[in-house]
Design a protein around this motif. Sequence first.
Motif, mmCIF file in Angstrom:
data_model
loop_
_atom_site.group_PDB
_atom_site.id
_atom_site.type_symbol
_atom_site.label_atom_id
_atom_site.label_comp_id
_atom_site.label_asym_id
_atom_site.label_seq_id
_atom_site.Cartn_x
_atom_site.Cartn_y
_atom_site.Cartn_z
ATOM 1 N N THR A 15 19.180 -0.383 -10.766
ATOM 2 C CA THR A 15 18.832 0.800 -9.973
ATOM 3 C C THR A 15 19.945 1.038 -8.960
ATOM 4 O O THR A 15 20.673 0.117 -8.579
ATOM 5 C CB THR A 15 17.488 0.626 -9.233
ATOM 6 N N LEU A 16 20.059 2.280 -8.543
ATOM 7 C CA LEU A 16 21.122 2.645 -7.612
ATOM 8 C C LEU A 16 20.608 3.685 -6.633
ATOM 9 O O LEU A 16 19.960 4.658 -7.042
ATOM 10 C CB LEU A 16 22.320 3.201 -8.381
ATOM 11 N N LYS A 17 20.855 3.460 -5.354
ATOM 12 C CA LYS A 17 20.545 4.393 -4.279
ATOM 13 C C LYS A 17 19.055 4.573 -4.050
ATOM 14 O O LYS A 17 18.637 5.562 -3.426
ATOM 15 C CB LYS A 17 21.213 5.753 -4.511
ATOM 16 N N LEU A 18 18.225 3.654 -4.529
ATOM 17 C CA LEU A 18 16.813 3.701 -4.181
ATOM 18 C C LEU A 18 16.650 3.107 -2.788
ATOM 19 O O LEU A 18 17.400 2.211 -2.388
ATOM 20 C CB LEU A 18 15.966 2.914 -5.183
ATOM 21 N N PRO A 19 15.677 3.575 -2.022
ATOM 22 C CA PRO A 19 15.466 3.003 -0.697
ATOM 23 C C PRO A 19 15.017 1.548 -0.789
ATOM 24 O O PRO A 19 14.242 1.178 -1.667
ATOM 25 C CB PRO A 19 14.364 3.887 -0.101
ATOM 26 N N GLY A 20 15.528 0.717 0.102
ATOM 27 C CA GLY A 20 15.143 -0.691 0.096
ATOM 28 C C GLY A 20 15.972 -1.487 -0.893
ATOM 29 O O GLY A 20 17.169 -1.281 -1.059
ATOM 30 N N THR A 21 15.313 -2.407 -1.595
ATOM 31 C CA THR A 21 15.988 -3.296 -2.535
ATOM 32 C C THR A 21 16.382 -2.556 -3.804
ATOM 33 O O THR A 21 15.643 -1.695 -4.290
ATOM 34 C CB THR A 21 15.079 -4.483 -2.894
ATOM 35 N N ASN A 22 17.555 -2.893 -4.350
ATOM 36 C CA ASN A 22 17.989 -2.370 -5.647
ATOM 37 C C ASN A 22 18.370 -3.519 -6.565
ATOM 38 O O ASN A 22 18.911 -4.546 -6.124
ATOM 39 C CB ASN A 22 19.187 -1.435 -5.485
ATOM 40 N N LEU A 23 18.077 -3.355 -7.840
ATOM 41 C CA LEU A 23 18.490 -4.313 -8.857
ATOM 42 C C LEU A 23 19.930 -4.000 -9.243
ATOM 43 O O LEU A 23 20.223 -2.922 -9.773
ATOM 44 C CB LEU A 23 17.581 -4.210 -10.080
ATOM 45 N N PRO A 29 11.452 -4.668 -10.641
ATOM 46 C CA PRO A 29 12.763 -5.093 -11.141
ATOM 47 C C PRO A 29 13.353 -6.286 -10.400
ATOM 48 O O PRO A 29 14.159 -7.026 -10.961
ATOM 49 C CB PRO A 29 13.637 -3.843 -10.964
ATOM 50 N N ALA A 30 12.993 -6.471 -9.127
ATOM 51 C CA ALA A 30 13.546 -7.562 -8.329
ATOM 52 C C ALA A 30 12.533 -7.974 -7.276
ATOM 53 O O ALA A 30 11.637 -7.194 -6.921
ATOM 54 C CB ALA A 30 14.857 -7.132 -7.668
ATOM 55 N N PRO A 31 12.643 -9.196 -6.766
ATOM 56 C CA PRO A 31 11.735 -9.642 -5.711
ATOM 57 C C PRO A 31 11.799 -8.716 -4.498
ATOM 58 O O PRO A 31 12.864 -8.197 -4.155
ATOM 59 C CB PRO A 31 12.255 -11.040 -5.366
ATOM 60 N N ASN A 32 10.648 -8.513 -3.877
ATOM 61 C CA ASN A 32 10.536 -7.676 -2.679
ATOM 62 C C ASN A 32 10.877 -6.214 -2.935
ATOM 63 O O ASN A 32 11.095 -5.444 -1.991
ATOM 64 C CB ASN A 32 11.421 -8.214 -1.546
ATOM 65 N N MET A 33 10.941 -5.819 -4.174
ATOM 66 C CA MET A 33 11.204 -4.428 -4.532
ATOM 67 C C MET A 33 9.906 -3.754 -4.908
ATOM 68 O O MET A 33 9.042 -4.351 -5.559
ATOM 69 C CB MET A 33 12.183 -4.366 -5.706
ATOM 70 N N ASP A 34 9.712 -2.500 -4.466
ATOM 71 C CA ASP A 34 8.526 -1.756 -4.854
ATOM 72 C C ASP A 34 8.489 -1.579 -6.372
ATOM 73 O O ASP A 34 9.529 -1.569 -7.043
ATOM 74 C CB ASP A 34 8.528 -0.369 -4.201
ATOM 75 N N ALA A 35 7.287 -1.431 -6.897
ATOM 76 C CA ALA A 35 7.138 -1.208 -8.334
ATOM 77 C C ALA A 35 7.795 0.112 -8.732
ATOM 78 O O ALA A 35 7.724 1.104 -8.013
ATOM 79 C CB ALA A 35 5.665 -1.199 -8.716
ATOM 80 N N VAL A 36 8.428 0.102 -9.894
ATOM 81 C CA VAL A 36 9.014 1.298 -10.470
ATOM 82 C C VAL A 36 8.173 1.677 -11.684
ATOM 83 O O VAL A 36 8.032 0.889 -12.623
ATOM 84 C CB VAL A 36 10.475 1.084 -10.889
#
Length: 212
Positions: free
Chosen positions: A88-96, A193-200
């Motif tokens: 993921t790219l440019k999502l708010p918060g954590t990115n994979l 996609p990654a720990p502490n990341m919101d569900a996609v």
Amino acid sequence: MLSGCTQQASNLADTYSLLYKGFPDASYSNEEIQALPYASIYARLGDGPRGFLVLAYAEPYAHNQTSLKWMSADNEVIETASGRVIKTLKLPGTNLAKLDSDTPDPLSLGLLNPSTPKTWQFRIDFMPGYHFGYSATSVFENKGNAKVTINGVARSAVYTEETVSISSLHKSYTNQYWLDPSSGKVLKTVQYPAPNMDAVSVTFLKTYQGAQ
């Protein structure tokens, strides 16, 4: 081969940012979606607005897969392969930032095939911060037949859960997949996609005429 979208394709995506909670959900009729010359998805991050994203690029990916880069008008990118979010790219918060493995993703082999392994090991990098090379183990479980609604149309599906564990972080989470009973392709998915990341959440609307 690499295929890119035109500026016109980019402008078809709803102008919204996943930062803005409470934005109205994107909504298109099936006729409008099929009339567009581009593959498309609905995507949602956490409890944010549902966006309409179009395919920006299709590129060769590991183990004979094709990576599909879906882009919003705000240049937010969700990249998938065989229905899995791989970047993921440019999502708010954590990115994979990266996902890789020495063995094929069971999703790419067809989870409904009895010979497909139901466990998988892979590595992820995520950001912000220096989070590189975390080893993850996933276990798939077929939960049986289900119904899934794709843009207002009810479809038969096979519901599968994937439990992902990252032992070094003492983290585990569950991803959800609704699979086409005939092809085994992912119709809809909700993933972390990654720990502490919101569900996609991703719903495949008009599929790429190649491999997912």
